[in-house]
Design a protein around this motif. Sequence first.
Motif, PDB file in Angstrom:
ATOM      1  N   TRP A   1       0.808  -1.213   0.000  1.00 53.24           N
ATOM      2  CA  TRP A   1       0.000   0.000   0.000  1.00 53.24           C
ATOM      3  C   TRP A   1       0.844   1.267   0.000  1.00 53.24           C
ATOM      4  CZ3 TRP A   1       1.520   2.194   4.478  1.00 53.24           C
ATOM      5  CH2 TRP A   1       1.845   1.362   5.556  1.00 53.24           C
ATOM      6  N   THR A   2       2.149   1.150   0.222  1.00 54.17           N
ATOM      7  CA  THR A   2       3.032   2.318   0.163  1.00 54.17           C
ATOM      8  C   THR A   2       3.142   2.844  -1.265  1.00 54.17           C
ATOM      9  OG1 THR A   2       4.310   1.339   1.982  1.00 54.17           O
ATOM     10  CG2 THR A   2       5.317   3.186   0.831  1.00 54.17           C
ATOM     11  N   THR A   3       2.826   1.990  -2.233  1.00 56.65           N
ATOM     12  CA  THR A   3       2.941   2.362  -3.646  1.00 56.65           C
ATOM     13  C   THR A   3       2.240   3.682  -3.947  1.00 56.65           C
ATOM     14  OG1 THR A   3       3.007   0.019  -4.238  1.00 56.65           O
ATOM     15  CG2 THR A   3       2.500   1.565  -5.998  1.00 56.65           C
TER      16      THR A   3
ATOM     17  N   TRP B   1      11.680   6.147  -9.492  1.00 54.52           N
ATOM     18  CA  TRP B   1      11.622   5.103  -8.476  1.00 54.52           C
ATOM     19  C   TRP B   1      11.501   3.719  -9.093  1.00 54.52           C
ATOM     20  CZ3 TRP B   1      12.303   5.843  -3.306  1.00 54.52           C
ATOM     21  CH2 TRP B   1      12.298   7.168  -2.854  1.00 54.52           C
ATOM     22  N   ALA B   2      11.894   2.715  -8.339  1.00 57.97           N
ATOM     23  CA  ALA B   2      11.691   1.309  -8.702  1.00 57.97           C
ATOM     24  C   ALA B   2      11.425   0.533  -7.416  1.00 57.97           C
ATOM     25  CB  ALA B   2      12.908   0.750  -9.432  1.00 57.97           C
ATOM     26  N   VAL B   3      10.936  -0.680  -7.574  1.00 57.31           N
ATOM     27  CA  VAL B   3      10.639  -1.541  -6.428  1.00 57.31           C
ATOM     28  C   VAL B   3      11.423  -2.828  -6.572  1.00 57.31           C
ATOM     29  CG1 VAL B   3       8.841  -2.717  -5.105  1.00 57.31           C
ATOM     30  CG2 VAL B   3       8.331  -0.543  -6.251  1.00 57.31           C
TER      31      VAL B   3
ATOM     32  N   ASN C   1     -10.094   0.985  -5.238  1.00 53.81           N
ATOM     33  CA  ASN C   1      -9.236   0.952  -4.051  1.00 53.81           C
ATOM     34  C   ASN C   1      -7.761   0.870  -4.434  1.00 53.81           C
ATOM     35  OD1 ASN C   1     -11.673   0.835  -2.705  1.00 53.81           O
ATOM     36  ND2 ASN C   1     -11.509  -1.339  -2.182  1.00 53.81           N
ATOM     37  N   ASN C   2      -7.477   0.106  -5.481  1.00 52.62           N
ATOM     38  CA  ASN C   2      -6.096  -0.025  -5.925  1.00 52.62           C
ATOM     39  C   ASN C   2      -5.616   1.241  -6.626  1.00 52.62           C
ATOM     40  OD1 ASN C   2      -4.265  -0.966  -8.518  1.00 52.62           O
ATOM     41  ND2 ASN C   2      -3.672  -1.965  -6.605  1.00 52.62           N
ATOM     42  N   LYS C   3      -6.448   1.788  -7.487  1.00 46.99           N
ATOM     43  CA  LYS C   3      -6.075   2.986  -8.236  1.00 46.99           C
ATOM     44  C   LYS C   3      -5.853   4.182  -7.321  1.00 46.99           C
ATOM     45  CE  LYS C   3      -7.848   6.255 -11.681  1.00 46.99           C
ATOM     46  NZ  LYS C   3      -8.994   6.590 -12.569  1.00 46.99           N
ATOM     47  N   ASN C   4      -6.752   4.383  -6.362  1.00 47.04           N
ATOM     48  CA  ASN C   4      -6.708   5.589  -5.534  1.00 47.04           C
ATOM     49  C   ASN C   4      -5.935   5.412  -4.235  1.00 47.04           C
ATOM     50  OD1 ASN C   4      -8.436   7.109  -7.316  1.00 47.04           O
ATOM     51  ND2 ASN C   4     -10.142   5.893  -6.555  1.00 47.04           N
ATOM     52  N   GLY C   5      -5.957   4.205  -3.696  1.00 53.46           N
ATOM     53  CA  GLY C   5      -5.333   3.990  -2.397  1.00 53.46           C
ATOM     54  C   GLY C   5      -4.189   3.007  -2.391  1.00 53.46           C
ATOM     55  N   GLY C   6      -3.889   2.401  -3.550  1.00 51.86           N
ATOM     56  CA  GLY C   6      -2.786   1.458  -3.611  1.00 51.86           C
ATOM     57  C   GLY C   6      -3.036   0.165  -2.862  1.00 51.86           C
ATOM     58  N   GLN C   7      -4.288  -0.156  -2.595  1.00 54.65           N
ATOM     59  CA  GLN C   7      -4.576  -1.371  -1.838  1.00 54.65           C
ATOM     60  C   GLN C   7      -4.344  -2.619  -2.687  1.00 54.65           C
ATOM     61  OE1 GLN C   7      -8.571  -0.971   0.018  1.00 54.65           O
ATOM     62  NE2 GLN C   7      -7.415  -0.882   1.918  1.00 54.65           N
ATOM     63  N   TYR C   8      -3.752  -3.614  -2.072  1.00 54.03           N
ATOM     64  CA  TYR C   8      -3.549  -4.908  -2.716  1.00 54.03           C
ATOM     65  C   TYR C   8      -4.659  -5.830  -2.222  1.00 54.03           C
ATOM     66  CZ  TYR C   8      -0.814  -8.417  -5.112  1.00 54.03           C
ATOM     67  OH  TYR C   8      -0.383  -9.361  -6.004  1.00 54.03           O
TER      68      TYR C   8
ATOM     69  N   GLN D   1       7.559   0.208 -14.432  1.00 51.83           N
ATOM     70  CA  GLN D   1       7.808  -1.122 -13.882  1.00 51.83           C
ATOM     71  C   GLN D   1       6.481  -1.755 -13.449  1.00 51.83           C
ATOM     72  OE1 GLN D   1      10.115  -1.162 -10.252  1.00 51.83           O
ATOM     73  NE2 GLN D   1      10.109  -3.397 -10.091  1.00 51.83           N
ATOM     74  N   LYS D   2       6.356  -3.051 -13.636  1.00 57.64           N
ATOM     75  CA  LYS D   2       5.189  -3.790 -13.165  1.00 57.64           C
ATOM     76  C   LYS D   2       5.423  -4.166 -11.700  1.00 57.64           C
ATOM     77  CE  LYS D   2       4.040  -5.614 -17.740  1.00 57.64           C
ATOM     78  NZ  LYS D   2       3.810  -6.841 -18.555  1.00 57.64           N
ATOM     79  N   VAL D   3       5.218  -3.187 -10.842  1.00 58.69           N
ATOM     80  CA  VAL D   3       5.612  -3.349  -9.442  1.00 58.69           C
ATOM     81  C   VAL D   3       4.791  -4.407  -8.718  1.00 58.69           C
ATOM     82  CG1 VAL D   3       6.430  -0.970  -9.329  1.00 58.69           C
ATOM     83  CG2 VAL D   3       4.110  -1.510  -8.595  1.00 58.69           C
ATOM     84  N   TRP D   4       3.543  -4.618  -9.166  1.00 57.97           N
ATOM     85  CA  TRP D   4       2.706  -5.581  -8.441  1.00 57.97           C
ATOM     86  C   TRP D   4       3.246  -6.987  -8.584  1.00 57.97           C
ATOM     87  CZ3 TRP D   4       0.266  -3.046  -5.062  1.00 57.97           C
ATOM     88  CH2 TRP D   4      -0.259  -1.781  -5.340  1.00 57.97           C
ATOM     89  N   GLU D   5       4.046  -7.244  -9.606  1.00 59.07           N
ATOM     90  CA  GLU D   5       4.659  -8.555  -9.739  1.00 59.07           C
ATOM     91  C   GLU D   5       5.653  -8.797  -8.608  1.00 59.07           C
ATOM     92  OE1 GLU D   5       6.338  -8.780 -13.623  1.00 59.07           O
ATOM     93  OE2 GLU D   5       4.387  -8.935 -14.645  1.00 59.07           O
ATOM     94  N   VAL D   6       6.322  -7.729  -8.156  1.00 59.79           N
ATOM     95  CA  VAL D   6       7.239  -7.850  -7.022  1.00 59.79           C
ATOM     96  C   VAL D   6       6.467  -8.265  -5.776  1.00 59.79           C
ATOM     97  CG1 VAL D   6       8.903  -6.635  -5.560  1.00 59.79           C
ATOM     98  CG2 VAL D   6       8.793  -6.127  -8.012  1.00 59.79           C
ATOM     99  N   PHE D   7       5.296  -7.654  -5.584  1.00 59.36           N
ATOM    100  CA  PHE D   7       4.510  -7.965  -4.397  1.00 59.36           C
ATOM    101  C   PHE D   7       3.838  -9.330  -4.502  1.00 59.36           C
ATOM    102  CE2 PHE D   7       4.844  -3.321  -4.168  1.00 59.36           C
ATOM    103  CZ  PHE D   7       5.390  -3.227  -2.892  1.00 59.36           C
TER     104      PHE D   7
END
Length: 454
Positions: A288-290, A304-306, A356-363, A386-392
């Motif tokens: 959610w820090t995203t 930035w990158a993750v 929720n994901n778009k506005n708040g970064g919720q996973y 970067q496709k950061v959600w793949e990291v998560f």
Amino acid sequence: MHLSQLRTGRPGRTIAGAAVVGALLLTAACGGSSEGDTGGTAAGTCEPAAKGTKVALTFTSWVPGMQATVDAWNKANPDIQVTYKEVVGGNQGTYQAYSNQIKAGKTPDIGMVEFDNLPSFRLQNGLTDIGGCAPVKEAASKFVPWTVSQVGFGEKDAVYGVPMDIGPMALYYRKDLFDRAGIPAPATWEEYYGAAKKIKAQGATIGAFPTDQPAWFTSLAWQNGAQWFSVKDNAWSVSLTDDATTKVADYWQKLIDERLVDTIPGLGDPQWKALDSGKEWSIIGAAWTTKLLESSAPKTKGKWAVAPMPQWTAGGNTTGNWGGSTAVVFKNSKHPYEAAKFATWAFSDLEALALNNKNGGQYPATSEGQKQLPALSEGLPYYGNQKVWEVFATASAGVDPSFQWGPTMTQTYAELADGIGKAVNGKGTLSGALETAQAKTVQTMKSQSLTVSE
């Protein structure tokens, strides 16, 4: 996010949940309950308001942009209108406000509570068991099983909160600065220490040890295999000073003593300004820090990158979970059915999850959401596409689901935060803070008539 791997060891988790509720219910009176009251409105008593009734609900959370989700609900549900209020983070004041509101009988209908603090409000007799509400029954299969077990405490068919999101950890870093300095993203904590020394030589810091975020420190201990609480034979064991946690504390004490990290409040202007200005080059954060970083450090968009969270053992894939939240229906709500209906929609419907994901970064905490949200497979401009959600997704598989929360985490965090504050100001150590927090946690649990093994 491929959370199927998190289900390894699930039978043990279920047994642990049953043990937890057994220990909680040894002393029903600790929440002021009468005989037979297990701490919430009984499941099965959840009925909708009379046909034609206009229902007004209140909802509080600290998720950025949640108003858009509420607006979408209100537009489609004229007979159930939700008034939303954004509040500060739970451990920054909202949890204490909830406790005061529970005592006064003036809570909102629905409130955001992180998984780790859910047992505290269960003990305060402040939550409604919405397991008997039809909307909850219908949506239950959508949620990742381990999140459901965390909101039921092992009670048959009980649900004390609708899972909102989860928070596996990773390293957010200024790729441009690391690349320019010839420093690779640290893959281990040893490399993180080495990078910190190189960055200090350039007049900056690798990041911060937040002085007011005990849950952040907990996630670091969780990554290293810490087990702070356990239950055996209906008695609690408390171990905030286990070897895994002590190792983490000593590591960060070294970075603090050598002034390789800033010691400032986290998730506020001091940290965001340091990150946006290049004073700090990274932040260890949750999924959610995203969105928080994107909205709070706008000048460094695209830089930035993750990367995966640094590991204690090279080549490993372990991480902690910071936060992860539930939407609870407080016991004072006059409309638990409608409150449950809104909460299950807001955190399981694909339209709501996308907002929720778009506005708040919720996973998402639902299997469907993790697999079907288009945004989770897209590159994010703020992070150089970067496709950061793949990291998560990978990180989530490294979260140990056997980590167990204590029954008085609000107090435990308060004591730990106080000790951390003293440690970073040279009036103690992180190990000492843990020792004090452990002793006071045991004292608090005993004062709540909970059985604690010595």
